[in-house]
Design a protein around this motif. Structure first.
Motif, mmCIF file in Angstrom:
data_model
loop_
_atom_site.group_PDB
_atom_site.id
_atom_site.type_symbol
_atom_site.label_atom_id
_atom_site.label_comp_id
_atom_site.label_asym_id
_atom_site.label_seq_id
_atom_site.Cartn_x
_atom_site.Cartn_y
_atom_site.Cartn_z
ATOM 1 N N ALA A 48 0.788 -1.099 -0.057
ATOM 2 C CA ALA A 48 -0.094 0.027 0.098
ATOM 3 C C ALA A 48 0.887 1.400 -0.008
ATOM 4 N N TYR A 49 1.712 1.225 0.732
ATOM 5 C CA TYR A 49 3.014 2.208 0.815
ATOM 6 C C TYR A 49 3.372 2.772 -0.488
ATOM 7 N N LEU A 50 4.041 1.526 -1.227
ATOM 8 C CA LEU A 50 4.609 1.695 -2.395
ATOM 9 C C LEU A 50 3.780 2.219 -3.365
ATOM 10 N N GLY A 51 2.267 1.555 -3.305
ATOM 11 C CA GLY A 51 1.300 1.989 -4.339
ATOM 12 C C GLY A 51 1.006 3.214 -4.296
ATOM 13 N N GLN A 52 1.070 4.021 -3.126
ATOM 14 C CA GLN A 52 0.670 5.425 -2.912
ATOM 15 C C GLN A 52 1.956 6.250 -3.491
ATOM 16 N N VAL A 53 3.296 5.882 -3.058
ATOM 17 C CA VAL A 53 4.366 6.572 -3.663
ATOM 18 C C VAL A 53 4.407 6.805 -5.235
ATOM 19 N N PHE A 54 4.064 5.631 -5.886
ATOM 20 C CA PHE A 54 4.018 5.320 -7.267
ATOM 21 C C PHE A 54 2.739 6.387 -7.779
ATOM 22 N N ASN A 55 1.660 6.254 -7.008
ATOM 23 C CA ASN A 55 0.658 7.134 -7.641
ATOM 24 C C ASN A 55 0.822 8.862 -7.399
ATOM 25 N N ALA A 56 1.779 9.168 -6.344
ATOM 26 C CA ALA A 56 2.167 10.395 -6.274
ATOM 27 C C ALA A 56 3.225 10.662 -7.721
ATOM 28 N N LEU A 57 3.991 9.599 -7.912
ATOM 29 C CA LEU A 57 4.790 10.246 -9.079
ATOM 30 C C LEU A 57 4.096 10.323 -10.375
ATOM 31 N N ALA A 58 2.877 9.628 -10.533
ATOM 32 C CA ALA A 58 2.328 9.815 -11.854
ATOM 33 C C ALA A 58 1.963 11.138 -12.369
ATOM 34 N N ALA A 87 5.273 18.820 0.237
ATOM 35 C CA ALA A 87 4.033 19.350 0.445
ATOM 36 C C ALA A 87 2.964 18.618 1.185
ATOM 37 N N GLU A 88 3.037 17.304 0.977
ATOM 38 C CA GLU A 88 1.772 16.399 1.464
ATOM 39 C C GLU A 88 2.589 15.466 3.010
ATOM 40 N N SER A 89 3.485 16.118 3.225
ATOM 41 C CA SER A 89 4.346 15.296 4.463
ATOM 42 C C SER A 89 3.413 15.015 5.536
ATOM 43 N N GLU A 90 2.559 15.814 6.042
ATOM 44 C CA GLU A 90 1.649 15.639 7.138
ATOM 45 C C GLU A 90 0.904 14.499 6.815
ATOM 46 N N ALA A 91 0.032 14.037 5.583
ATOM 47 C CA ALA A 91 -0.605 13.084 5.406
ATOM 48 C C ALA A 91 0.142 11.793 4.995
ATOM 49 N N TRP A 92 1.422 11.826 4.689
ATOM 50 C CA TRP A 92 2.010 10.731 4.684
ATOM 51 C C TRP A 92 2.437 10.206 6.029
ATOM 52 N N THR A 93 2.778 11.315 6.861
ATOM 53 C CA THR A 93 3.046 10.853 8.376
ATOM 54 C C THR A 93 1.812 10.291 9.233
ATOM 55 N N GLN A 94 0.801 10.936 8.854
ATOM 56 C CA GLN A 94 -0.251 10.320 9.616
ATOM 57 C C GLN A 94 -0.525 8.881 9.082
ATOM 58 N N ARG A 95 -0.752 8.710 7.974
ATOM 59 C CA ARG A 95 -0.826 7.328 7.265
ATOM 60 C C ARG A 95 -0.096 6.274 7.466
ATOM 61 N N PHE A 96 1.328 6.676 7.096
ATOM 62 C CA PHE A 96 2.349 5.570 7.156
ATOM 63 C C PHE A 96 3.652 5.810 8.139
ATOM 64 N N GLY A 97 3.423 6.860 8.979
ATOM 65 C CA GLY A 97 4.314 7.218 9.843
ATOM 66 C C GLY A 97 5.669 7.555 9.346
ATOM 67 N N GLN A 98 6.027 8.141 8.155
ATOM 68 C CA GLN A 98 6.938 8.516 7.665
ATOM 69 C C GLN A 98 6.677 9.078 6.175
ATOM 70 N N VAL A 99 7.402 9.921 5.733
ATOM 71 C CA VAL A 99 7.508 10.679 4.376
ATOM 72 C C VAL A 99 8.433 9.903 3.436
ATOM 73 N N PRO A 100 8.049 9.493 2.281
ATOM 74 C CA PRO A 100 9.139 8.492 1.494
ATOM 75 C C PRO A 100 10.172 9.380 1.193
ATOM 76 N N GLU A 101 11.303 8.933 0.660
ATOM 77 C CA GLU A 101 12.484 9.223 0.185
ATOM 78 C C GLU A 101 12.800 8.232 -0.675
ATOM 79 N N PHE A 102 13.681 8.709 -1.775
ATOM 80 C CA PHE A 102 14.111 8.114 -2.837
ATOM 81 C C PHE A 102 15.467 8.470 -3.376
ATOM 82 N N ARG A 103 16.078 7.869 -4.245
ATOM 83 C CA ARG A 103 17.494 8.108 -5.019
ATOM 84 C C ARG A 103 17.077 7.884 -6.458
ATOM 85 N N ALA A 104 17.571 8.950 -7.252
ATOM 86 C CA ALA A 104 17.248 8.744 -8.585
ATOM 87 C C ALA A 104 18.285 8.933 -9.421
#
Length: 338
Positions: free
Chosen positions: A179-189, A235-252
């Motif tokens: 669910a976490y990765l699914g939301q991350v990839f949704n945000a990437l779209a 910008a959506e850090s608060e929503a990420w923290t409330q739902r998943f307890g952390q804000v996603p990080e990435f390398r590119a």
């Protein structure tokens, strides 16, 4: 084909008018001009909705639903837009063009008209759902058969790896991690769409994004995409923290070069890329981890982009040897200017 939002405000009424003309040709209910105007008024909001130009947040929520619920919700929205559009069209035709529609029956719609509108809407829903499932760029290219025969072309590749996903799965379980990765990839779209790129594949916790060289280097779109994605997460850090307890990080990691692009598979078609560029980009993603760099770009790509936008800075990290390559590859770290 992709239109800018400005042009699509003109394209949408035209497509709606064509659907109206087709209906008027099949069912002779009145002047073709009236059918075209009715089709334009009814079809425009539906097409604008599908292009994220009307109620974009609602559309994003609906797209996250399972396919059966997605179909039901979308058709219900379409019916509402058809009924309101038909009432508006009847009023416009009556008051401005003096057609036979009275204000009393403005809300009425013939059975054939409703069935036709629903059939067209269902077709649009199906096409857009398939487009979403396999990706807009892949869908268009498969539809026109662009890569039915292998083509040599230059492309930009972005390997975006979601860091910490393994630790997240260890703490919360595989279903929560999915669910976490699914939301991350949704945000990437959306950042990828704005940058006119294409998400071509998901490999575990990594997304593969590509551009043609012309689209990717224009205004440094491939780099903009990465930092727009980072900005959206922040910008959506608060929503990420409330739902998943952390804000996603990435390398590119980003690289460009010549590849051979072709359709592969028989029962399940896919557009695949063959060439050293893909493997090199994967090696760069691993190198970014060892160097502790969030956004790593090859000098080859930087040279093609030219001067960076004023808010981006490139830090030269020298040349590094990569497994599978004879010659070292010069790379740089990209960051936002403070």
């Amino acid at each position: 084909m992709r239109f800018s939002p400005r042009w699509f405000y003109l394209v949408a009424p035209g497509l709606g008018a064509l659907a109206g003309l087709l209906y008027g040709s099949i069912f002779p209910v009145g002047p073709l001009l009236g059918s075209a105007i009715r089709g334009a008024i009814i079809g425009t909001p539906i097409l604008l909705y599908e292009r994220r130009l009307l109620w974009p947040r609602m559309r994003e929520r609906v797209r996250h639903l399972a396919t059966p619920l997605f179909l039901l919700a979308t058709v219900a929205l379409y019916i509402a837009m058809i009924v309101v559009g038909n009432a508006l069209a009847s009023t416009v035709l009556n008051r401005l063009f003096r057609f036979m529609y009275s204000e009393r029956n403005a809300m009425l719609m013939s059975q054939s008209g409703l069935l036709y509108a629903l059939a067209i809407s269902a077709l649009v829903v199906f096409v857009f759902r398939v487009r979403d499932l396999i990706g807009p760029g892949v869908f268009a290219n498969l539809l026109i058969g662009r890569y039915h025969r292998p083509i040599s072309e230059e492309r930009i590749f972005l390997f975006l790896d979601v860091t910490g996903s393994t630790r997240f799965a260890d703490r919360h379980g595989d279903q929560a991690a999915q669910a976490y990765l699914g939301q991350v990839f949704n945000a990437l779209a959306l950042p990828v769409s704005h940058a006119r790129g294409s998400i071509d594949d998901y490999i575990g916790d990594m997304a593969l994004v590509t551009w043609t060289i012309e689209r990717g280097i224009r205004d440094a779109a491939c780099l903009r995409c990465v930092f727009d994605f980072a900005a959206r997460l922040a910008a959506e850090s608060e929503a990420w923290t409330q739902r998943f307890g952390q804000v996603p990080e990435f390398r590119a990691a980003l690289h460009c070069g010549s590849v051979v692009t072709a359709e592969v598979g028989l029962e399940r078609h896919k557009i695949a890329y063959f060439g050293d560029v893909v493997n090199t980009t994967a090696r760069l993603e691993s190198l970014s981890k060892s160097l502790g760099v969030h956004v790593l770009v090859s000098a080859d790509l930087l040279n093609r982009i030219g001067p960076l936008p004023p808010d981006l800075i490139a830090e030269d990290l020298g040349a590094h040897s990569l497994r599978g390559r004879d010659a070292p590859l010069a790379v740089a770290a990209i960051r936002k200017r403070d």
